[in-house]
Design a protein around this motif. Sequence first.
Motif, PDB file in Angstrom:
ATOM      1  N   ASP A 230      35.247 -87.286  38.212  1.00 43.22           N
ATOM      2  CA  ASP A 230      35.599 -87.622  39.614  1.00 43.22           C
ATOM      3  C   ASP A 230      36.478 -86.957  40.180  1.00 43.22           C
ATOM      4  O   ASP A 230      36.600 -86.972  41.451  1.00 43.22           O
ATOM      5  CB  ASP A 230      35.650 -88.767  39.892  1.00 43.22           C
ATOM      6  CG  ASP A 230      36.950 -89.516  38.557  1.00 43.22           C
ATOM      7  OD1 ASP A 230      37.798 -88.119  38.324  1.00 43.22           O
ATOM      8  OD2 ASP A 230      37.570 -90.556  38.767  1.00 43.22           O
ATOM      9  N   SER A 231      36.777 -85.147  39.283  1.00 40.26           N
ATOM     10  CA  SER A 231      37.023 -84.597  39.510  1.00 40.26           C
ATOM     11  C   SER A 231      38.375 -85.294  40.030  1.00 40.26           C
ATOM     12  O   SER A 231      39.742 -84.293  40.998  1.00 40.26           O
ATOM     13  CB  SER A 231      36.643 -84.112  41.572  1.00 40.26           C
ATOM     14  OG  SER A 231      35.228 -83.325  40.723  1.00 40.26           O
ATOM     15  N   SER A 232      39.487 -86.412  39.728  1.00 39.00           N
ATOM     16  CA  SER A 232      40.463 -86.860  40.876  1.00 39.00           C
ATOM     17  C   SER A 232      41.685 -86.617  39.285  1.00 39.00           C
ATOM     18  O   SER A 232      42.870 -85.851  39.932  1.00 39.00           O
ATOM     19  CB  SER A 232      40.300 -88.812  40.303  1.00 39.00           C
ATOM     20  OG  SER A 232      39.939 -88.716  39.353  1.00 39.00           O
ATOM     21  N   ILE A 233      41.445 -85.554  37.950  1.00 34.96           N
ATOM     22  CA  ILE A 233      42.294 -85.486  37.175  1.00 34.96           C
ATOM     23  C   ILE A 233      41.608 -84.329  36.342  1.00 34.96           C
ATOM     24  O   ILE A 233      40.623 -83.889  35.803  1.00 34.96           O
ATOM     25  CB  ILE A 233      42.296 -86.743  35.777  1.00 34.96           C
ATOM     26  CG1 ILE A 233      42.456 -88.215  36.571  1.00 34.96           C
ATOM     27  CG2 ILE A 233      43.571 -86.551  34.698  1.00 34.96           C
ATOM     28  CD1 ILE A 233      42.771 -89.136  35.901  1.00 34.96           C
ATOM     29  N   LEU A 234      43.051 -83.781  36.093  1.00 37.78           N
ATOM     30  CA  LEU A 234      42.232 -83.040  35.496  1.00 37.78           C
ATOM     31  C   LEU A 234      43.123 -82.347  34.006  1.00 37.78           C
ATOM     32  O   LEU A 234      44.832 -82.696  34.004  1.00 37.78           O
ATOM     33  CB  LEU A 234      42.690 -80.846  35.751  1.00 37.78           C
ATOM     34  CG  LEU A 234      43.055 -80.071  35.428  1.00 37.78           C
ATOM     35  CD1 LEU A 234      41.645 -79.166  35.460  1.00 37.78           C
ATOM     36  CD2 LEU A 234      43.985 -78.533  36.097  1.00 37.78           C
ATOM     37  N   CYS A 235      42.660 -81.630  32.677  1.00 40.15           N
ATOM     38  CA  CYS A 235      43.387 -81.868  31.848  1.00 40.15           C
ATOM     39  C   CYS A 235      43.556 -80.384  31.383  1.00 40.15           C
ATOM     40  O   CYS A 235      42.480 -79.936  31.092  1.00 40.15           O
ATOM     41  CB  CYS A 235      42.782 -82.731  30.519  1.00 40.15           C
ATOM     42  SG  CYS A 235      42.986 -82.195  29.025  1.00 40.15           S
ATOM     43  N   SER A 236      44.629 -79.881  31.251  1.00 41.56           N
ATOM     44  CA  SER A 236      45.281 -78.868  29.970  1.00 41.56           C
ATOM     45  C   SER A 236      45.248 -78.994  29.559  1.00 41.56           C
ATOM     46  O   SER A 236      46.420 -79.834  29.264  1.00 41.56           O
ATOM     47  CB  SER A 236      45.890 -77.924  31.240  1.00 41.56           C
ATOM     48  OG  SER A 236      46.660 -78.651  31.818  1.00 41.56           O
ATOM     49  N   VAL A 237      45.270 -78.191  28.400  1.00 37.38           N
ATOM     50  CA  VAL A 237      45.528 -77.828  26.357  1.00 37.38           C
ATOM     51  C   VAL A 237      46.170 -76.254  26.459  1.00 37.38           C
ATOM     52  O   VAL A 237      45.835 -75.893  27.488  1.00 37.38           O
ATOM     53  CB  VAL A 237      44.687 -78.309  25.357  1.00 37.38           C
ATOM     54  CG1 VAL A 237      44.191 -79.216  25.947  1.00 37.38           C
ATOM     55  CG2 VAL A 237      43.323 -77.335  25.771  1.00 37.38           C
ATOM     56  N   VAL A 243      48.739 -80.989  25.505  1.00 35.64           N
ATOM     57  CA  VAL A 243      48.218 -81.538  26.390  1.00 35.64           C
ATOM     58  C   VAL A 243      48.592 -82.461  27.449  1.00 35.64           C
ATOM     59  O   VAL A 243      49.331 -83.760  27.535  1.00 35.64           O
ATOM     60  CB  VAL A 243      47.047 -82.559  25.463  1.00 35.64           C
ATOM     61  CG1 VAL A 243      45.435 -84.403  26.629  1.00 35.64           C
ATOM     62  CG2 VAL A 243      47.195 -82.146  24.092  1.00 35.64           C
ATOM     63  N   LEU A 244      48.203 -81.856  28.678  1.00 37.95           N
ATOM     64  CA  LEU A 244      48.900 -82.384  30.046  1.00 37.95           C
ATOM     65  C   LEU A 244      47.904 -82.968  30.430  1.00 37.95           C
ATOM     66  O   LEU A 244      46.441 -82.190  30.980  1.00 37.95           O
ATOM     67  CB  LEU A 244      49.242 -81.127  30.704  1.00 37.95           C
ATOM     68  CG  LEU A 244      51.082 -81.196  30.400  1.00 37.95           C
ATOM     69  CD1 LEU A 244      50.977 -80.669  28.831  1.00 37.95           C
ATOM     70  CD2 LEU A 244      51.518 -80.031  30.863  1.00 37.95           C
ATOM     71  N   LEU A 245      47.852 -83.714  31.735  1.00 35.82           N
ATOM     72  CA  LEU A 245      47.446 -84.572  32.276  1.00 35.82           C
ATOM     73  C   LEU A 245      47.617 -84.420  33.631  1.00 35.82           C
ATOM     74  O   LEU A 245      49.078 -84.483  33.970  1.00 35.82           O
ATOM     75  CB  LEU A 245      46.650 -86.370  32.086  1.00 35.82           C
ATOM     76  CG  LEU A 245      46.285 -86.332  30.980  1.00 35.82           C
ATOM     77  CD1 LEU A 245      46.205 -87.925  30.780  1.00 35.82           C
ATOM     78  CD2 LEU A 245      44.662 -85.532  30.615  1.00 35.82           C
ATOM     79  N   TRP A 246      46.362 -83.726  34.977  1.00 37.78           N
ATOM     80  CA  TRP A 246      47.068 -83.463  36.124  1.00 37.78           C
ATOM     81  C   TRP A 246      46.559 -84.525  37.047  1.00 37.78           C
ATOM     82  O   TRP A 246      45.341 -84.565  36.618  1.00 37.78           O
ATOM     83  CB  TRP A 246      47.141 -82.270  36.424  1.00 37.78           C
ATOM     84  CG  TRP A 246      47.729 -80.930  35.685  1.00 37.78           C
ATOM     85  CD1 TRP A 246      47.169 -80.532  34.563  1.00 37.78           C
ATOM     86  CD2 TRP A 246      48.966 -80.780  36.063  1.00 37.78           C
ATOM     87  NE1 TRP A 246      47.864 -79.713  33.831  1.00 37.78           N
ATOM     88  CE2 TRP A 246      49.149 -79.435  34.343  1.00 37.78           C
ATOM     89  CE3 TRP A 246      50.365 -80.658  36.267  1.00 37.78           C
ATOM     90  CZ2 TRP A 246      50.560 -79.277  34.333  1.00 37.78           C
ATOM     91  CZ3 TRP A 246      50.983 -80.063  36.535  1.00 37.78           C
ATOM     92  CH2 TRP A 246      51.768 -79.281  35.206  1.00 37.78           C
ATOM     93  N   ASN A 247      47.129 -84.665  38.190  1.00 42.90           N
ATOM     94  CA  ASN A 247      46.081 -85.810  39.360  1.00 42.90           C
ATOM     95  C   ASN A 247      46.637 -84.928  40.283  1.00 42.90           C
ATOM     96  O   ASN A 247      47.555 -83.608  41.210  1.00 42.90           O
ATOM     97  CB  ASN A 247      47.555 -87.057  40.332  1.00 42.90           C
ATOM     98  CG  ASN A 247      47.105 -87.553  41.044  1.00 42.90           C
ATOM     99  OD1 ASN A 247      46.397 -86.842  41.993  1.00 42.90           O
ATOM    100  ND2 ASN A 247      46.923 -88.918  41.530  1.00 42.90           N
ATOM    101  N   LEU A 253      52.127 -83.467  37.514  1.00 38.32           N
ATOM    102  CA  LEU A 253      51.685 -83.953  36.306  1.00 38.32           C
ATOM    103  C   LEU A 253      51.914 -85.481  36.363  1.00 38.32           C
ATOM    104  O   LEU A 253      52.868 -86.283  36.962  1.00 38.32           O
ATOM    105  CB  LEU A 253      52.651 -83.098  35.439  1.00 38.32           C
ATOM    106  CG  LEU A 253      52.813 -83.446  33.971  1.00 38.32           C
ATOM    107  CD1 LEU A 253      51.525 -82.892  33.381  1.00 38.32           C
ATOM    108  CD2 LEU A 253      54.355 -83.358  33.312  1.00 38.32           C
ATOM    109  N   ILE A 254      50.909 -86.166  35.983  1.00 27.90           N
ATOM    110  CA  ILE A 254      50.942 -87.944  35.017  1.00 27.90           C
ATOM    111  C   ILE A 254      51.604 -88.238  33.864  1.00 27.90           C
ATOM    112  O   ILE A 254      52.336 -88.926  33.600  1.00 27.90           O
ATOM    113  CB  ILE A 254      49.266 -87.746  34.838  1.00 27.90           C
ATOM    114  CG1 ILE A 254      48.227 -87.753  36.197  1.00 27.90           C
ATOM    115  CG2 ILE A 254      49.387 -89.888  34.743  1.00 27.90           C
ATOM    116  CD1 ILE A 254      47.137 -87.906  36.542  1.00 27.90           C
ATOM    117  N   ARG A 255      50.728 -87.532  32.972  1.00 28.21           N
ATOM    118  CA  ARG A 255      52.128 -87.193  31.747  1.00 28.21           C
ATOM    119  C   ARG A 255      51.558 -86.366  30.462  1.00 28.21           C
ATOM    120  O   ARG A 255      50.196 -85.216  30.659  1.00 28.21           O
ATOM    121  CB  ARG A 255      51.617 -88.917  30.741  1.00 28.21           C
ATOM    122  CG  ARG A 255      49.155 -88.839  30.281  1.00 28.21           C
ATOM    123  CD  ARG A 255      49.275 -90.032  30.203  1.00 28.21           C
ATOM    124  NE  ARG A 255      49.814 -90.862  30.739  1.00 28.21           N
ATOM    125  CZ  ARG A 255      48.941 -92.000  30.999  1.00 28.21           C
ATOM    126  NH1 ARG A 255      48.315 -91.787  32.051  1.00 28.21           N
ATOM    127  NH2 ARG A 255      49.176 -93.067  32.941  1.00 28.21           N
TER     128      ARG A 255
END
Length: 427
Positions: A230-237, A243-247, A253-255
């Motif tokens: 849904d394009s709302s969250i981005l994961c970057s590693v 392992v980072l989650l972005w809004n 940064l979410i967590r």
Amino acid sequence: MASFPDSVNENDIGKAKFIGELLVPVAPFDQKSGREAWTVAFAPDGSYFAWSQGHRIVRLIPWTKCLTSFSVGHGGEGTNPSSPRRLSRQNSNGGLTSPVSNEPREHTIDCGDIVWGLAFGSSVPEKQSRCVNIEWHRFKFGQDQLLLATGLNNGRIKIWDVYTGKLLLNLMDHTDVVRDLTFAPDGSLMLVSASRDKTLRVWDLKDDGNMVKVLRGHQNWVYCSAFSPDSSILCSVGAGKAVLLWNMDKYTLIRKLEGHHNDVVSCEFSPDGALLATASYDTRVIVWDHHKATILLELGHLFPPPSPIFAGGANDRWVRSVSFCPDGRHIASITDDRLVRFWSIEERAPQAIASLPNGLCCAFSAEGSVLAAGTRDGNVHFWECPRSIASLQHMCRMSLRRVLTTQQVEALAIPTPLRDFLTYRVI
């Protein structure tokens, strides 16, 4: 050390069906670095396949042409070349191109430097740019726009028109290798680039490629990024177990997800957005419930597994790439032990394996029936994905999880076994 647990007999594991390969001509003096196929990619509509074949070159091939050459029929994959479908595509200047033939054209693109990242971007479904203050744009992308982004060794990003092979944009802001690229799947043509300069950058291609935001949070190289469906969250590693989650609505940064013991090099969300798969040099693929930061499944590639302090030493079992099948039930992984593994999320042992020396990356086709894998010699190999009919329960679960988070499912007044099934605690 073994590639499979003692409870699994390697001879009992199915062999994936090899269906074809795309080979790069090799000169006698060409046995050196620079030939690697670091990235393979399928267009979202299944019309094109692209790969970086080394030495600055990217090949764009109509996927139906590949299937025909592999002699596996068309099986619903991509566009049927026998259909009389003819399109008048809108080009990047806003005008209509002449009707194209049944099959798209093949292109060979010289990007000017080593290509590390590839991504297709589609304006379908059409979504307006977030930029509301600028009324005039250099490019007017139409409803049938298909772009290819290439991330280069010199930190530049080049944007190409897939239908014409024409260079549209040259994005310059990274100060080191652009390792990975990913487009938002909502048709907004928002592009995220991951770089060795320890940053992610967000670009709005509908605003002539202007940079929207720099995401800072990684302490080391960023290897890969992936959008949720849904394009709302981005994961970057990246390096350092990150392992980072972005809004992606607020660019915050979410967590951070804690669980890997070495560099994390690949990530991808499941088609319903409920699961996240990450691959690491610690010899594991972890399947997460990213909403609650919990580990649901660990897929091991070395047995007994290395202890955390020695996880970086098992470099003949490093997992290089992971890909989620569009059916939501299968995962593929590429490892330095010369194997491709096809996993079912319902099992802890591979469902099928195939031999692949020097594998680097993999991706499923749009329909999920074929896996493509790139290698260090610039070639690409293709296998059929293990096929089975999905249960009605699984299809209902995917439909629900496309719109409900884990927390929302847990708030439902439903029996505990059903809640556990819908949250993938019970696969």
